[in-house]
Scaffold this active site. Structure first.
Site, mmCIF file in Angstrom:
data_model
loop_
_atom_site.group_PDB
_atom_site.id
_atom_site.type_symbol
_atom_site.label_atom_id
_atom_site.label_comp_id
_atom_site.label_asym_id
_atom_site.label_seq_id
_atom_site.Cartn_x
_atom_site.Cartn_y
_atom_site.Cartn_z
ATOM 1 N N ASN A 356 0.841 -1.198 0.000
ATOM 2 C CA ASN A 356 0.000 0.000 0.000
ATOM 3 C C ASN A 356 0.877 1.248 0.000
ATOM 4 O OD1 ASN A 356 -1.907 2.120 1.721
ATOM 5 N ND2 ASN A 356 -3.050 0.768 0.362
ATOM 6 N N GLY A 399 -2.464 1.535 4.910
ATOM 7 C CA GLY A 399 -1.163 2.155 4.767
ATOM 8 C C GLY A 399 -1.230 3.581 4.262
ATOM 9 N N ARG A 401 -1.300 4.984 1.297
ATOM 10 C CA ARG A 401 -2.308 5.306 0.288
ATOM 11 C C ARG A 401 -3.689 5.376 0.923
ATOM 12 N NH1 ARG A 401 -5.977 3.636 -3.661
ATOM 13 N NH2 ARG A 401 -5.706 4.732 -5.645
ATOM 14 N N CYS A 402 -3.978 4.460 1.833
ATOM 15 C CA CYS A 402 -5.278 4.464 2.511
ATOM 16 C C CYS A 402 -5.511 5.774 3.277
ATOM 17 C CB CYS A 402 -5.369 3.307 3.497
ATOM 18 S SG CYS A 402 -5.350 1.669 2.753
ATOM 19 N N MET A 403 -4.437 6.376 3.783
ATOM 20 C CA MET A 403 -4.569 7.559 4.634
ATOM 21 C C MET A 403 -4.609 8.867 3.846
ATOM 22 S SD MET A 403 -2.153 6.678 7.931
ATOM 23 C CE MET A 403 -0.626 6.746 6.993
#
Length: 413
Positions: A356, A399, A401-403
């Site tokens: 990620n 990770g 990218r998720c944030m």
């Protein structure tokens, strides 16, 4: 560089100019062992530490020239108008009915007592039973403190801003979240786009709307280039949603001519496409090897505009490498395996979001420091890796990218 509107995303790797994040707050403190499963967490982060780690993440972005905007601040600014705030409160109460454990009027009166920024924090963080005095409790359930501890459930997943919405081109997808614990999250971007001064007068097109019946989440939406969007068919995103989004995108933004639907295993570890596959450079991707089926085959579908208006044509493919070469017009594509392809390292680091990555420019990515095997593989492939601490951030199973929810990226030339 200037853009025609406030949104501009035509790739996963263009220089990241503007992004929305959410600093973990009170909502994380409201996790308990009994509510972990319901709220989609595996463990309870330590708030001061997770905030320090998140601050380091955003500091790294700013040092590379990225404008960092906070979801909570944008929402408070969007709710500056009293009428809009009351409308938002009514909608939030209505959409929280399955979670509210007291009368709607009791909760409304309590939330109205806060200034706007504190009101936003309280809606996101949740309302405990112990916060409302005995004089406001009007029925038996409200008086029984040994039941569920919240009148309004917290939303601890909010620091994963990627999922509730996704910018594609100059428009946005406001998503229908799959899990009950996260359904309310996309209300926030809906109000920001409608009422925040930065967006409200720009007529931002919507490629998907949260009123749609079928789940679609941003972790499954990857913008590969100005013609191509990849979308994961996952535990959180359905084929029906992908096809609906594709039709809207083709009709409203003619630069996009293909949507690649990639089926991945439907499991907690492989939650979204970006937990097993991300773009790190023009011709390189990080990938978790376990998404391949026997013989390296997968179920992949290329959706393109049909000959008739509003129709689409769909072709099936079976190999991710060949499909990427086809849709990106490349002769060679590199796949950098999570954990170096080692069975144990790959499984361990993928669980901690080793695949990620967040690209902030071509060949430059932000990753968790704990995934040292994957990070070394990226470096050996010529990728610049910016590591951030992750002991607490990783507890939420997401990770870098998720944030992050990018609003503007520079075009890739």
């Amino acid at each position: 560089m200037t853009y025609p509107g406030p949104l501009n995303i035509h790739s996963e790797i263009g220089r990241l100019e503007s992004v929305i994040v959410k600093r973990p707050g009170y909502e994380v403190e409201n996790l308990t062992p009994d509510t972990l499963k319901h709220l989609l967490f595996d463990d309870i982060p330590y708030l001061p530490a997770i905030q320090r780690e998140h601050d380091e993440f955003t500091d790294r972005l700013r040092k590379r020239g990225t404008e960092v905007l906070y979801l909570e601040k944008l929402l408070a600014e969007a709710l500056d108008d009293t009428i809009v705030r009351e409308q938002f409160l009514d909608q939030m109460i209505r959409e929280s009915q399955s979670n509210i454990q007291c009368s709607s009027q009791t909760l409304k009166e309590y939330l109205r007592s806060f200034a706007t920024e504190d009101f936003v924090a309280k809606v996101m963080g949740g309302v405990r039973k112990s916060e409302i005095g005995p004089d406001r409790k009007t029925n038996l359930y409200e008086m029984m403190e040994d039941h569920h501890p919240f009148y309004l459930d917290p939303m601890p997943n909010l620091y994963f801003t990627r999922d509730p919405s996704c910018v594609i081109g100059t428009g946005i997808s406001i998503n229908t979240m799959a899990e009950d614990a996260r359904k309310r999250e996309s209300v926030f971007m809906d109000y920001i786009i409608r009422y925040h001064p930065r967006f409200r007068d720009t007529d931002v097109p919507r490629w998907y709307d949260r009123s749609s019946h079928f789940p679609l989440e941003g972790g499954d939406q990857l913008i590969l280039n100005e013609q191509t969007v990849a979308v994961g068919v996952s535990a959180r995103t359905t084929p029906q949603a992908i096809e609906e989004m594709a039709r809207n995108l083709f009709a409203g933004n003619p630069s996009f001519t293909q949507v690649v639907a990639v089926e991945i295993p439907k499991s907690r570890a492989f939650m979204h496409l970006d937990t097993v596959f991300t773009m790190v450079d023009r011709d390189q991707f990080s990938i978790h090897p376990a998404i391949h089926g026997p013989g390296g085959e997968m179920r992949i579908y290329i959706i393109r505009p049909g000959m008739e208006n509003g129709k689409v044509e769909i072709e099936e493919r079976t190999h991710i490498l060949d499909t990427l070469k086809e849709v990106l017009g490349l002769s060679e594509v590199g796949l950098i395996e999570c954990g170096g392809g080692d069975e144990i390292a790959a499984a361990r680091e993928q669980w901690n979001d080793g695949s990620n990555t967040l690209a902030i420019s071509p060949g430059v990515v932000v990753t968790y420091d704990r995934n040292y095997v994957s990070n070394q593989c990226l470096r050996e492939a010529g990728i610049e890796v910016i590591e951030i601490p992750s002991s607490e951030l990783s507890r939420g199973r997401g990770g870098p990218r998720c944030m992050s929810m990018p609003l503007v990226r520079a075009e890739v030339r």
